[in-house]
Every structure is written in C-alpha cells, then in structure tokens.
Write an enzyme that holds these catalytic residues in place. Structure first.
Site, PDB file in Angstrom:
ATOM      1  CB  SER A  71      -7.042  36.228   1.078  1.00  0.00           C
ATOM      2  OG  SER A  71      -6.012  35.462   1.668  1.00  0.00           O
ATOM      3  CE1 TYR A  75      -5.862  32.995  -3.314  1.00  0.00           C
ATOM      4  CE2 TYR A  75      -4.738  33.939  -1.411  1.00  0.00           C
ATOM      5  CZ  TYR A  75      -5.864  33.367  -1.974  1.00  0.00           C
ATOM      6  OH  TYR A  75      -6.990  33.170  -1.206  1.00  0.00           O
TER       7      TYR A  75
END
Length: 254
Positions: free
Chosen positions: A145, A158
């Site tokens: 990500s 996250y």
C-alpha cells in the site's frame, strides 16, 4: 516480445479475489493467459467469482479457505496442486481496513488487521514457497500500500501491517531468490474501491487527493493489472525484493 509478458500455461492463486481489486487482478491475469484460482472464505463466494470469469471465456477455478488459519491454508494448497497442478504465481491480495483514532483503537480490531494483512501473507507464502523451492521456480506478489511507507490519521494499524509486508517481501527475496523465486510487492496509491468508496464520495478528501497527487486524480483499479502481469511474467525474472508503487506519483511529491 509478447512472450515476455504472456502467462500462458501459468497457474495463479490470488487470495481474497472474489471481489474488488483481487477480482480485477484475477481477470487481468487470466486475460494474459493464466489459469487463476479464486479464493474467498466461503465456497459460494469463491465459486460465483470464478464462474463470472469462466463466463468470459477465461480459465478459473475456486478454492475457499481462511488465509489466517494455517491448517486451512496447508490443506487448500495441497488440494490445489493435487487437482490442478503447480502454483506458479501467488498473489497475496487479501486485506482488511479498520479506521479509528490510534488512542481509541480496539485491541480486537488491531488483531484482525494484523491477522489478515500480515500474518496471512506469511502463512500462505511459506506454504506455497515450500513447493516452489522443490521446483526451483516461482513468483510471489504481495499487495502492499501507499501506507507501506507513509502514515495517515486513523489507520495506524493498517499502515503497520502494510509496512510489515514490505519487510516480508524483502526478507523473503533474500532467502528465496537463490531458488529462482522472485518475491515482489505492489503498493497501490489511492484507488476507488469498496474499501475507499466513502473517501471517494467525500468532496473535501477528493479535493485534497487531486491536489496532492501529480496525476491529479484517483486511480482506477484496472490500472493495477499491468503491474501484476509484469511481476507474474518472464519479463520480471531478475526483479526481486522490489516495492512497485502504482500511485500517480503521490509518493515522490511534496
């Protein structure tokens, strides 16, 4: 030149691929010639997605298992290779998001995020890689990500999980490259998906994003397919331990 990027004769397992980016990657890799194995936690979900691909004339199978459960992972990988043949490419795509301020973040939500985004990458990769080592070839693609290297409000766990994916990718490269296994990661920027739809619908956030990103727009999920095809194909045989950002230039802009 086309043979460099052809996936004809390759078999690809993609975790969390019944919908969203995972499903688009499954379709894209199948269109490049691969036979894809669609994964979800339920047999119905996995099979419905695989059937959609077969309706398009693509080669697709389904295998339901929970990527966070080592026994299920081992059984599923054994069954895939016994039924359909060797897994040539693994795409660790399964992931979840939880948004809460760090000081209010529930421990259970932390555990869930780490289990799916981090531990599952370890479990599935280790299981598949053991078989790849025996064949002395294979490719593993981890979906990281933008938050593999950048932080943002309300998603600290996250970001921590995706940062771990970066180091898993690098460590796996160091240990597996000698066995002709390439381990790389794709780091998407901001793409419009089910996970980000609320942000895309927020005019203030979208305004900030378009100013922050040199490409001045959200990414389209299908724009991740090319990176996945490249890292799955012969064209990337000497690319290893790399984190490929697909982000419209956001990471390099200030």
């Amino acid at each position: 030149m086309s043979q460099l990027f052809s996936l004809e004769g390759k078999r690809v397992l993609i975790t969390g691929s019944a919908r969203g980016i995972g499903f688009l990657l499954a379709r894209g890799l199948a269109e490049a010639g691969a036979e894809v194995i669609v994964n979800a936690t339920t047999p119905a979900g996995a099979e419905q997605a695989a059937a959609k691909l077969r309706d398009l004339g693509l080669r697709a199978q389904s295998k339901a298992f929970d990527v966070t459960q080592s026994a299920q992972v081992q059984q599923a990988v054994d069954e895939i290779e016994a039924e359909w043949g060797a897994i040539d490419v693994l795409v660790n795509n399964a992931g979840i998001q939880r948004r809460r301020p760090f000081l209010e973040f529930p421990e259970q939500d932390w555990n869930d995020v780490i289990a799916v985004n981090q531990t599952a990458v370890f479990l599935v990769s280790q299981t598949v890689a053991k078989k790849m080592v025996g064949r002395q070839q294979g490719k593993i693609i981890n979906i990281g990500s933008m938050q593999s290297e950048l932080g943002r409000d309300t998603i600290t766990p996250y970001a921590a999980s995706k940062g771990a994916v970066t180091m898993l990718t690098r460590g796996m490269c160091v240990e597996l490259a000698r066995h002709n296994i390439q381990v790389n990661a794709i780091a998407p920027g901001y793409f419009v998906t089910e996970m980000t739809q609320a942000l895309a619908d927020d005019p203030a956030f979208t305004g900030w994003l378009t100013k922050r990103t040199p490409a001045a727009r959200w990414g389209k999920p299908e724009e991740l397919i090319g990176a996945a095809v490249f890292l799955s194909s012969k064209a990337s045989d000497f690319v290893n331990g790399h984190l490929l950002f697909v982000d419209g230039g956001m990471r390099v802009a200030v």
